[in-house]
Structures are given as C-alpha cells and as structure tokens.
Write an enzyme that holds these catalytic residues in place. Structure first.
Site: not given
Ligand code: GAR
Length: 189
Positions: A12-14, A104, A85, A102, A174, A145
């Site tokens: 969940g850093s994003n 990616h 996911l 989303n 991101e 995707d």
């Molecule tokens: C992120 O890098 C996002 O782009 C990726 O998961 C990570 C989640 O990081 N998403 C995918 O791979 C989707 N297919 P986070 O939980 O630290 O935000």
C-alpha cells in the site's frame, strides 16, 4: 467533493502516497480502502492515516453486492487500483464505467497479464535484458492490463541493475505521477 476508493492487496505504499497527496484538498478525498487480504500492510497505513479500510474475499469481490453497497454508503465516484491482484468483476465495471484505473509497473503491452504483478514483473524485465522500464496507468476492463492506456513514463535500466533496483526506479515514477493523473481524471481536467 469527489470521493475515491483505493483497492489494494499488498503493502500500500502507493495508496499512502495518494492519500497524502489529497490530504487537505477540498476537491478530492480518498474515502475508503478495500482489500482482498486481511493482513495486507495497506490496512496499517490506512489506520495510521485515519481512512476506513475493509477486507472482502474473492467471492465477495466477484459477486460485488456488498462492495457496491459500501461504495454507495461512502458515495464513491472513482476507483483506483494500486497493487490490487484480483480481476475487477463485471458488476463493478458496469457500475463505474470509465471510472476505474490501474497502475502497472512496466510498459504495457509488454510484461502484463495474469500473474504479472510486483516483483515478478521486474524480474521478467531484467531477465529479458530490457534497457528501459516504467509505469502504465490505464483504464480497467474485463481483461488483465488490457484497458486503454492513459499515461506512461519510462526509466532507464543499466546492465548491472537488479530487479530490486528496477522496482525502486519504477516506484519513484509511480509516486511522482499517479496522484496527478488521478486528480486530472477525477476532476476532468
Ligand atoms: C506497484 O508497483 C504497482 O504498480 C503494482 O504493485 C505494486 C504495489 O505496490 N501493481 C501490479 O503489479 C498490478 N499488476 P504498493 O502496494 O507498495 O503500492
């Protein structure tokens, strides 16, 4: 006020970065976090930042009844997937047309599809000897995707970069771009 729900399955850093970006905004707020994992670290972040977060299982996400009821309860306008996911089910897509996006962690259409997430994507990119990677922000449709791409940004990969180095570069992209793109879309700017 436009209200966003973030769907996240992992760290969940994003999500945290997006919440931070809109904190203090009088136009957009992150109102809700939904996850399919009850032990995902995103719940800790949500708690720390005072945002309600809930867990639903795969069946509940697929059937969508409870999810959509929660969306109505929180008056959600827009859904952001940030490391989520599961495939978004048909009833949710229908309820939020062109209002689900989303991120990616690669340059789609390469390195996308079922099973391609997080570390696996960066490993595949490094194993293929790619000279660049990046991020793709796209609309969500019924295929993993494959929705229309809204925005991409790239980063260079040097020959001695590990998959972890690439992951860090991609994460920086991101954090820099995702909140701004969300803001533009949510506010139709
Ligand atoms: C992120 O890098 C996002 O782009 C990726 O998961 C990570 C989640 O990081 N998403 C995918 O791979 C989707 N297919 P986070 O939980 O630290 O935000």
């Amino acid at each position: 006020m436009k209200r966003i729900a973030i769907f996240a399955s992992g760290s969940g850093s994003n999500a945290e970065n997006i919440i931070q970006y809109f904190s203090g905004s009088d136009e957009v707020e992150v109102s809700l976090i939904l996850s399919n994992k009850k032990d995902a670290f995103v719940h800790e972040r949500a708690k720390k930042m005072g945002i309600p977060s809930y867990t639903y299982n795969k069946k509940e996400f697929d059937e969508a009844e409870l999810i959509l009821e929660t969306m109505r309860q929180y008056e959600i306008d827009f859904i952001v997937l940030a490391g989520f996911l599961l495939k978004v089910s048909h009833p949710i897509l229908v309820a939020f047309p062109n209002r689900i996006i989303n991120i990616h962690p690669a340059l789609l259409p390469k390195y996308g599809g079922k099973g391609m997430y997080g570390e696996r994507v960066h490993r595949a990119v490094v194993d293929a000897g790619e000279k660049e990677s990046g991020i793709s922000i796209h609309y969500v449709n019924e295929h993993y995707d494959e929705g229309d791409i809204i925005f991409q940004a790239t980063c260079k990969i040097s020959s001695n970069d590990s998959f972890d180095d690439v992951a860090q570069k991609v994460h920086q992209l991101e954090y820099k771009h995702f909140p701004q793109i969300i803001e533009k879309l949510v506010l139709n700017k």
